[in-house]
Design a protein around this motif. Sequence first.
Motif, PDB file in Angstrom:
ATOM      1  N   ALA A   1       0.822  -1.210   0.000  1.00 36.00           N
ATOM      2  CA  ALA A   1       0.000   0.000   0.000  1.00 36.00           C
ATOM      3  C   ALA A   1       0.858   1.263   0.000  1.00 36.00           C
ATOM      4  O   ALA A   1       0.486   2.285  -0.591  1.00 36.00           O
ATOM      5  CB  ALA A   1      -0.927  -0.005   1.207  1.00 36.00           C
ATOM      6  N   VAL A   2       2.013   1.204   0.662  1.00 39.39           N
ATOM      7  CA  VAL A   2       2.879   2.377   0.733  1.00 39.39           C
ATOM      8  C   VAL A   2       3.747   2.512  -0.514  1.00 39.39           C
ATOM      9  O   VAL A   2       3.911   3.607  -1.065  1.00 39.39           O
ATOM     10  CB  VAL A   2       3.771   2.302   1.998  1.00 39.39           C
ATOM     11  CG1 VAL A   2       4.817   3.416   1.988  1.00 39.39           C
ATOM     12  CG2 VAL A   2       2.916   2.386   3.250  1.00 39.39           C
ATOM     13  N   LEU A   3       4.305   1.405  -0.976  1.00 41.12           N
ATOM     14  CA  LEU A   3       5.297   1.452  -2.046  1.00 41.12           C
ATOM     15  C   LEU A   3       4.715   1.547  -3.449  1.00 41.12           C
ATOM     16  O   LEU A   3       5.256   2.254  -4.306  1.00 41.12           O
ATOM     17  CB  LEU A   3       6.207   0.223  -1.966  1.00 41.12           C
ATOM     18  CG  LEU A   3       7.211   0.180  -0.825  1.00 41.12           C
ATOM     19  CD1 LEU A   3       7.880  -1.182  -0.776  1.00 41.12           C
ATOM     20  CD2 LEU A   3       8.250   1.276  -0.993  1.00 41.12           C
ATOM     21  N   GLU A   4       3.625   0.832  -3.713  1.00 37.29           N
ATOM     22  CA  GLU A   4       3.170   0.708  -5.100  1.00 37.29           C
ATOM     23  C   GLU A   4       2.781   2.039  -5.732  1.00 37.29           C
ATOM     24  O   GLU A   4       3.180   2.309  -6.882  1.00 37.29           O
ATOM     25  CB  GLU A   4       2.021  -0.291  -5.210  1.00 37.29           C
ATOM     26  CG  GLU A   4       1.624  -0.536  -6.652  1.00 37.29           C
ATOM     27  CD  GLU A   4       0.612  -1.658  -6.820  1.00 37.29           C
ATOM     28  OE1 GLU A   4       0.528  -2.198  -7.930  1.00 37.29           O
ATOM     29  OE2 GLU A   4      -0.083  -1.991  -5.841  1.00 37.29           O
ATOM     30  N   PRO A   5       2.002   2.900  -5.083  1.00 38.99           N
ATOM     31  CA  PRO A   5       1.645   4.157  -5.756  1.00 38.99           C
ATOM     32  C   PRO A   5       2.870   4.980  -6.157  1.00 38.99           C
ATOM     33  O   PRO A   5       2.918   5.543  -7.252  1.00 38.99           O
ATOM     34  CB  PRO A   5       0.803   4.885  -4.699  1.00 38.99           C
ATOM     35  CG  PRO A   5       0.251   3.795  -3.838  1.00 38.99           C
ATOM     36  CD  PRO A   5       1.344   2.763  -3.762  1.00 38.99           C
ATOM     37  N   THR A   6       3.869   5.040  -5.264  1.00 40.37           N
ATOM     38  CA  THR A   6       5.083   5.800  -5.587  1.00 40.37           C
ATOM     39  C   THR A   6       5.861   5.149  -6.721  1.00 40.37           C
ATOM     40  O   THR A   6       6.374   5.824  -7.623  1.00 40.37           O
ATOM     41  CB  THR A   6       5.973   5.917  -4.340  1.00 40.37           C
ATOM     42  OG1 THR A   6       5.225   6.545  -3.287  1.00 40.37           O
ATOM     43  CG2 THR A   6       7.224   6.731  -4.628  1.00 40.37           C
ATOM     44  N   TYR A   7       5.951   3.805  -6.683  1.00 37.14           N
ATOM     45  CA  TYR A   7       6.663   3.076  -7.738  1.00 37.14           C
ATOM     46  C   TYR A   7       5.995   3.306  -9.091  1.00 37.14           C
ATOM     47  O   TYR A   7       6.672   3.601 -10.085  1.00 37.14           O
ATOM     48  CB  TYR A   7       6.684   1.583  -7.399  1.00 37.14           C
ATOM     49  CG  TYR A   7       7.168   0.700  -8.522  1.00 37.14           C
ATOM     50  CD1 TYR A   7       8.523   0.565  -8.796  1.00 37.14           C
ATOM     51  CD2 TYR A   7       6.261   0.010  -9.318  1.00 37.14           C
ATOM     52  CE1 TYR A   7       8.979  -0.231  -9.827  1.00 37.14           C
ATOM     53  CE2 TYR A   7       6.694  -0.790 -10.359  1.00 37.14           C
ATOM     54  CZ  TYR A   7       8.048  -0.908 -10.610  1.00 37.14           C
ATOM     55  OH  TYR A   7       8.481  -1.693 -11.653  1.00 37.14           O
ATOM     56  N   ARG A   8       4.680   3.186  -9.154  1.00 33.71           N
ATOM     57  CA  ARG A   8       3.962   3.387 -10.419  1.00 33.71           C
ATOM     58  C   ARG A   8       4.160   4.807 -10.940  1.00 33.71           C
ATOM     59  O   ARG A   8       4.372   5.024 -12.148  1.00 33.71           O
ATOM     60  CB  ARG A   8       2.467   3.110 -10.243  1.00 33.71           C
ATOM     61  CG  ARG A   8       2.104   1.719  -9.763  1.00 33.71           C
ATOM     62  CD  ARG A   8       2.411   0.682 -10.776  1.00 33.71           C
ATOM     63  NE  ARG A   8       1.938  -0.633 -10.354  1.00 33.71           N
ATOM     64  CZ  ARG A   8       2.412  -1.777 -10.803  1.00 33.71           C
ATOM     65  NH1 ARG A   8       3.388  -1.770 -11.723  1.00 33.71           N
ATOM     66  NH2 ARG A   8       1.941  -2.933 -10.380  1.00 33.71           N
ATOM     67  N   ALA A   9       4.071   5.780 -10.042  1.00 32.09           N
ATOM     68  CA  ALA A   9       4.224   7.171 -10.472  1.00 32.09           C
ATOM     69  C   ALA A   9       5.628   7.426 -10.993  1.00 32.09           C
ATOM     70  O   ALA A   9       5.813   8.133 -12.000  1.00 32.09           O
ATOM     71  CB  ALA A   9       3.916   8.106  -9.297  1.00 32.09           C
ATOM     72  N   MET A  10       6.639   6.851 -10.333  1.00 29.08           N
ATOM     73  CA  MET A  10       8.011   7.046 -10.777  1.00 29.08           C
ATOM     74  C   MET A  10       8.248   6.393 -12.136  1.00 29.08           C
ATOM     75  O   MET A  10       8.895   6.974 -13.017  1.00 29.08           O
ATOM     76  CB  MET A  10       8.977   6.460  -9.749  1.00 29.08           C
ATOM     77  CG  MET A  10      10.439   6.729 -10.072  1.00 29.08           C
ATOM     78  SD  MET A  10      11.539   6.166  -8.776  1.00 29.08           S
ATOM     79  CE  MET A  10      11.239   4.409  -8.857  1.00 29.08           C
ATOM     80  N   MET A  11       7.717   5.196 -12.354  1.00 24.77           N
ATOM     81  CA  MET A  11       7.887   4.516 -13.627  1.00 24.77           C
ATOM     82  C   MET A  11       7.192   5.265 -14.752  1.00 24.77           C
ATOM     83  O   MET A  11       7.717   5.378 -15.862  1.00 24.77           O
ATOM     84  CB  MET A  11       7.352   3.085 -13.532  1.00 24.77           C
ATOM     85  CG  MET A  11       8.118   2.188 -12.561  1.00 24.77           C
ATOM     86  SD  MET A  11       9.880   2.076 -12.969  1.00 24.77           S
ATOM     87  CE  MET A  11       9.800   1.145 -14.500  1.00 24.77           C
ATOM     88  N   GLU A  12       6.011   5.802 -14.475  1.00 20.48           N
ATOM     89  CA  GLU A  12       5.290   6.569 -15.484  1.00 20.48           C
ATOM     90  C   GLU A  12       6.057   7.848 -15.831  1.00 20.48           C
ATOM     91  O   GLU A  12       6.164   8.227 -17.009  1.00 20.48           O
ATOM     92  CB  GLU A  12       3.888   6.927 -14.974  1.00 20.48           C
ATOM     93  CG  GLU A  12       3.001   7.602 -16.008  1.00 20.48           C
ATOM     94  CD  GLU A  12       2.689   6.698 -17.189  1.00 20.48           C
ATOM     95  OE1 GLU A  12       2.499   7.238 -18.294  1.00 20.48           O
ATOM     96  OE2 GLU A  12       2.634   5.461 -17.002  1.00 20.48           O
ATOM     97  N   ALA A  13       6.618   8.490 -14.814  1.00 16.42           N
ATOM     98  CA  ALA A  13       7.405   9.697 -15.063  1.00 16.42           C
ATOM     99  C   ALA A  13       8.637   9.380 -15.895  1.00 16.42           C
ATOM    100  O   ALA A  13       9.013  10.146 -16.801  1.00 16.42           O
ATOM    101  CB  ALA A  13       7.801  10.332 -13.729  1.00 16.42           C
ATOM    102  N   ALA A  14       9.292   8.241 -15.601  1.00 15.45           N
ATOM    103  CA  ALA A  14      10.472   7.840 -16.363  1.00 15.45           C
ATOM    104  C   ALA A  14      10.111   7.571 -17.817  1.00 15.45           C
ATOM    105  O   ALA A  14      10.848   7.946 -18.741  1.00 15.45           O
ATOM    106  CB  ALA A  14      11.105   6.608 -15.724  1.00 15.45           C
ATOM    107  N   ARG A  15       8.966   6.922 -18.050  1.00 13.84           N
ATOM    108  CA  ARG A  15       8.535   6.660 -19.434  1.00 13.84           C
ATOM    109  C   ARG A  15       8.238   7.971 -20.161  1.00 13.84           C
ATOM    110  O   ARG A  15       8.567   8.123 -21.339  1.00 13.84           O
ATOM    111  CB  ARG A  15       7.310   5.738 -19.432  1.00 13.84           C
ATOM    112  CG  ARG A  15       7.644   4.275 -19.210  1.00 13.84           C
ATOM    113  CD  ARG A  15       6.446   3.403 -19.500  1.00 13.84           C
ATOM    114  NE  ARG A  15       5.417   3.561 -18.481  1.00 13.84           N
ATOM    115  CZ  ARG A  15       5.315   2.786 -17.403  1.00 13.84           C
ATOM    116  NH1 ARG A  15       6.199   1.820 -17.202  1.00 13.84           N
ATOM    117  NH2 ARG A  15       4.359   2.969 -16.530  1.00 13.84           N
ATOM    118  N   ASP A  16       7.618   8.917 -19.452  1.00 14.03           N
ATOM    119  CA  ASP A  16       7.320  10.204 -20.080  1.00 14.03           C
ATOM    120  C   ASP A  16       8.606  10.938 -20.454  1.00 14.03           C
ATOM    121  O   ASP A  16       8.709  11.541 -21.532  1.00 14.03           O
ATOM    122  CB  ASP A  16       6.479  11.069 -19.138  1.00 14.03           C
ATOM    123  CG  ASP A  16       5.065  10.527 -18.975  1.00 14.03           C
ATOM    124  OD1 ASP A  16       4.660   9.693 -19.811  1.00 14.03           O
ATOM    125  OD2 ASP A  16       4.394  10.927 -18.011  1.00 14.03           O
TER     126      ASP A  16
END
Length: 328
Positions: free
Chosen positions: A77-92
């Motif tokens: 619950a703590v890690l996944e939202p941050t991980y997803r947001a970081m990966m999306e930012a990296a792809r962008d």
Amino acid sequence: MAERLLRTRRVPRLEVIEAFIEAAHAPSFRIAAERCALSPAAFSRRIQAFRDFAGREVFDRTPRGVLLTDAGRECLAVLEPTYRAMMEAARDLGAMGRPARVTISLSHSLAVAWLIPRLERFRLRAPQIEIAIQTTRSAESIRSGAADLGICATDIDVAGLHAEHLLDIDITPVACPEMADEIRAGRRRLSDHRLLTAVQDPAMWSWWADKVGADGRPLPRAETFDMANALYEAAATGWGVATGMSVTVTPHLQSGRLVSLGLPAARYPGAYRLVAKASRMRSAPVAAFWRWLAEEGRLQRRSLVFACQPPHGAAVASSAAMTASEIR
């Protein structure tokens, strides 16, 4: 508890967090390892590294499989939202300054007859996405990462990949117009001609005849082709009568080089599926192309490829009453 861990302990490498998140969502560690392109042993080491970081068991082995513990759910619950947001930012960031490119893997015949004639519609919808095509009849390029997604027949092993139904396959006999006239006028029977089919199912003619309720003498052994386009080209030259597959024969029917004989069509037990690694589905361009392909598949399934074929030639009218029992 999980937030305090992040503040007080050395943060694990990103690939360790990725392995934990994939394991939390996959039905098994084996499938999660495939999604991360890791061997089972390498994947287990990453899960152990995350367990060491957490200081508690994050997975529990049960008869129903591997499940998250309370500690595991808290970490997720703590890690996944941050991980997803970081990966999306990296792809962008990676996409800045260059067009997105999506690679699809599918058979040569399906690419030529089904995908390529439709691609202009996708380019009009998403001109910023480039599409590259790999022609192969396996899922290996999808697993290896060489392709972002693929279209695979149901006889292809896609274990560990995300798959959704895309296209049905209907089978009916097709031939060049001259040969079709002879058969539909009753001057020759189907069994008098050379029969042609795909090498993937040499018994397709017998299956079709049984499925539509034909009786009479057995059909002759069919000659086989390893590509549908070659199969239809042979039939178009008058070499024989082919098993027309709805998803690949349409261009030949539209050009008039092949016509349906007006005989019953049968729904083949095989089909085509959209396939991709779950991790690739998080890419916006891949997801956009996937959604468009799914829409095209729904349109194809609603169409009646063979029912729309008009009778060919004056001789056809007199044979309109031909039934399945007269096929052979």
